[in-house]
Every structure is written in structure tokens, then in C-alpha cells.
Design an enzyme around this catalytic site. Structure first.
Site, PDB file in Angstrom:
ATOM      1  N   CYS A   1       0.047  -5.188   6.984  1.00 39.52           N
ATOM      2  CA  CYS A   1      -0.673  -5.197   5.716  1.00 39.52           C
ATOM      3  C   CYS A   1       0.007  -6.123   4.695  1.00 39.52           C
ATOM      4  O   CYS A   1      -0.057  -7.330   4.869  1.00 39.52           O
ATOM      5  CB  CYS A   1      -0.835  -3.761   5.231  1.00 39.52           C
ATOM      6  SG  CYS A   1      -2.352  -3.558   4.293  1.00 39.52           S
TER       7      CYS A   1
ATOM      8  N   HIS B   1      -2.443  -0.045   9.253  1.00 36.25           N
ATOM      9  CA  HIS B   1      -1.180   0.695   9.227  1.00 36.25           C
ATOM     10  C   HIS B   1      -0.967   1.449  10.542  1.00 36.25           C
ATOM     11  O   HIS B   1      -1.320   2.632  10.631  1.00 36.25           O
ATOM     12  CB  HIS B   1      -1.178   1.696   8.069  1.00 36.25           C
ATOM     13  CG  HIS B   1      -0.994   1.072   6.732  1.00 36.25           C
ATOM     14  ND1 HIS B   1       0.201   1.094   6.058  1.00 36.25           N
ATOM     15  CD2 HIS B   1      -1.846   0.361   5.963  1.00 36.25           C
ATOM     16  CE1 HIS B   1       0.080   0.453   4.917  1.00 36.25           C
ATOM     17  NE2 HIS B   1      -1.163  -0.010   4.831  1.00 36.25           N
TER      18      HIS B   1
ATOM     19  N   GLU C   1       1.567   2.750  11.696  1.00 34.54           N
ATOM     20  CA  GLU C   1       2.529   3.863  11.583  1.00 34.54           C
ATOM     21  C   GLU C   1       1.832   5.160  11.162  1.00 34.54           C
ATOM     22  O   GLU C   1       2.425   6.227  11.222  1.00 34.54           O
ATOM     23  CB  GLU C   1       3.656   3.485  10.599  1.00 34.54           C
ATOM     24  CG  GLU C   1       3.325   3.557   9.105  1.00 34.54           C
ATOM     25  CD  GLU C   1       2.485   2.370   8.595  1.00 34.54           C
ATOM     26  OE1 GLU C   1       2.013   1.570   9.416  1.00 34.54           O
ATOM     27  OE2 GLU C   1       2.292   2.295   7.365  1.00 34.54           O
TER      28      GLU C   1
HETATM   29  N1  GLN Z   1      -3.391  -4.734  -1.183  1.00 34.28           N
HETATM   30  C1  GLN Z   1      -2.031  -4.989  -0.818  1.00 34.28           C
HETATM   31  C2  GLN Z   1      -1.624  -6.435  -1.133  1.00 34.28           C
HETATM   32  O1  GLN Z   1      -2.466  -7.234  -1.403  1.00 34.28           O
HETATM   33  C3  GLN Z   1      -1.779  -4.684   0.645  1.00 34.28           C
HETATM   34  C4  GLN Z   1      -2.112  -3.250   0.946  1.00 34.28           C
HETATM   35  C5  GLN Z   1      -1.240  -2.587   1.953  1.00 34.28           C
HETATM   36  O2  GLN Z   1      -0.168  -3.089   2.318  1.00 34.28           O
HETATM   37  N2  GLN Z   1      -1.669  -1.425   2.381  1.00 34.28           N
HETATM   38  O3  GLN Z   1      -0.487  -6.776  -1.102  1.00 34.28           O
END
Ligand code: GLN
Length: 194
Positions: free
Chosen positions: A81, A172, A174
Site C-alpha cells: 500500500c 494489506h 497482513e
Molecule cells: N492512502 C495512503 C497513501 O496514499 C495509502 C493507504 C494505505 O497504505 N493503506 O499513502
């Protein structure tokens, strides 16, 4: 005896404890990384989810940026992410600094407010059937270069990708009980250490 890999989890913010627990359960030595000098002892690193903008602020403040930049250009790294955003070559919505090591373009917060969290089960090239993926304010990978292998998708956009020693997920892994994605990362790390 086989070398037991030491995998760090960047612990500046985000869900680092859960990653560390998962890696330890799978047989790695997992350590939380809070200072740049701790990177030297690692075989590999996980950059967890969180807020990529906040990550960048912490990295600058802690004098982390250059050491981490060298690390991501040479060692196995798994970005989830926000971690995926930090590794990408190009970031949009809005544009933002990144290590530029993964040949992808990524759009931040790409699923809009109403859809900002979702659990989706989709096919994967990983053995063992469909993969459950938890998305939280997730980015969308909008371009992949020729060196990128796509392992899972959401509505046609890659969600799990590999580029040699680098692995990245826009979800995610995890947060589900499925250990295949972390297992794959461990396999990548072990391959490199042979
Ligand atoms: N929205 C976050 C970003 O742009 C990422 C979201 C996340 O890591 N769950 O950095």
C-alpha cells in the site's frame, strides 16, 4: 544449516507489528526498524501500509532517506500500500517523491471516498486458489513496465506485482489469515541468500 533470513519491518508508522508477527511465524527473524543504522544488519525489508506522505516526512526527519534509497536499490523489499507508493517510479494524485525503483505508475487513493475500503477475492497466479485482498484507501497501479510480473488484479489493475527481488501489493496481506504473499517474499529472500 540453512541461513535464517533477518527481515526488517519499517516501524515509523502503520501496521508494522502485524507484518513482523507474520514473518516470524513463517520462520524469519523479524525486527522493527526505527533508525537508518539498523538497515545494515538486514537481508530484506518490509515497508508497510500507512500514509506515504507521513512516511516521507519521517524519513527526512530521521535522516533515513539516503540509506533507505541505497537499500531499496540493492536488497529484497516488499512494499504494501503506502510502501508500494514509496517504491514506484511515478506517483500521481497528487505527484509525490518516491524511490523510483519499481517500474510502475501508481495513483494514490484511487477508489474514491465511498469505496475507500473493500475486501475482494480474486484469482491469483499464486498456487492455492483465489486470494482475499483487503484494500484501505488503496492506490491503483495504472502502468506496469516490461520487467513487472502481475500476480493478482482488481478490475483489471494489478494489485500484487513482482519485479525480481521486489514485491509490492496495493492491499494489506497482513490483515488476512492467508500467508501466501509473505511466504512468497520469504522465498524471494531465501533465493537471494543461497
Ligand atoms: N492512502 C495512503 C497513501 O496514499 C495509502 C493507504 C494505505 O497504505 N493503506 O499513502
Amino acid at each position: 544449516m540453512a541461513h535464517i533470513p533477518t527481515i526488517g519491518v519499517l516501524a515509523l508508522q502503520g501496521a508494522f507489528e502485524v507484518h513482523a508477527r507474520r514473518l516470524a511465524e513463517l520462520g524469519a527473524i523479524a525486527t522493527l526498524v526505527r533508525r537508518p543504522d539498523e538497515l545494515a544488519a538486514l537481508d530484506a525489508l518490509v515497508i508497510p501500509g500507512g500514509e506515504s506522505t507521513t512516511f516521507l516526512k519521517h524519513l527526512e526527519r530521521e535522516g533515513f532517506y539516503d540509506t533507505l534509497n541505497t537499500f531499496v536499490h540493492t536488497k529484497p523489499v516488499f512494499g504494501t500500500c503506502a510502501g508500494c507508493i514509496l517504491l514506484a517510479k511515478e506517483v500521481t494524485n497528487p505527484p509525490q517523491a518516491s524511490f523510483g525503483v519499481l517500474d510502475i505508475a501508481v495513483e494514490r487513493n484511487a477508489y474514491g471516498r465511498q469505496n475507500d475500503s473493500a475486501i475482494i477475492t480474486a484469482d491469483t497466479t499464486l498456487p492455492g486458489g483465489p486470494l482475499e485482498m483487503v484494500f484501505i484507501r488503496a492506490p491503483r497501479i495504472t502502468r506496469v513496465g516490461p520487467a513487472i510480473e502481475t500476480l493478482a488484479t482488481r478490475d483489471g489493475s494489478p494489485t500484487l506485482i513482482r519485479q525480481g527481488r521486489l514485491l509490492a501489493a496495493t492491499f494489506h496481506p497482513e490483515l488476512t489469515d492467508d500467508t501466501r504473499v509473505h511466504q512468497l517474499f520469504l522465498d524471494i529472500v531465501r533465493e537471494r541468500n543461497q
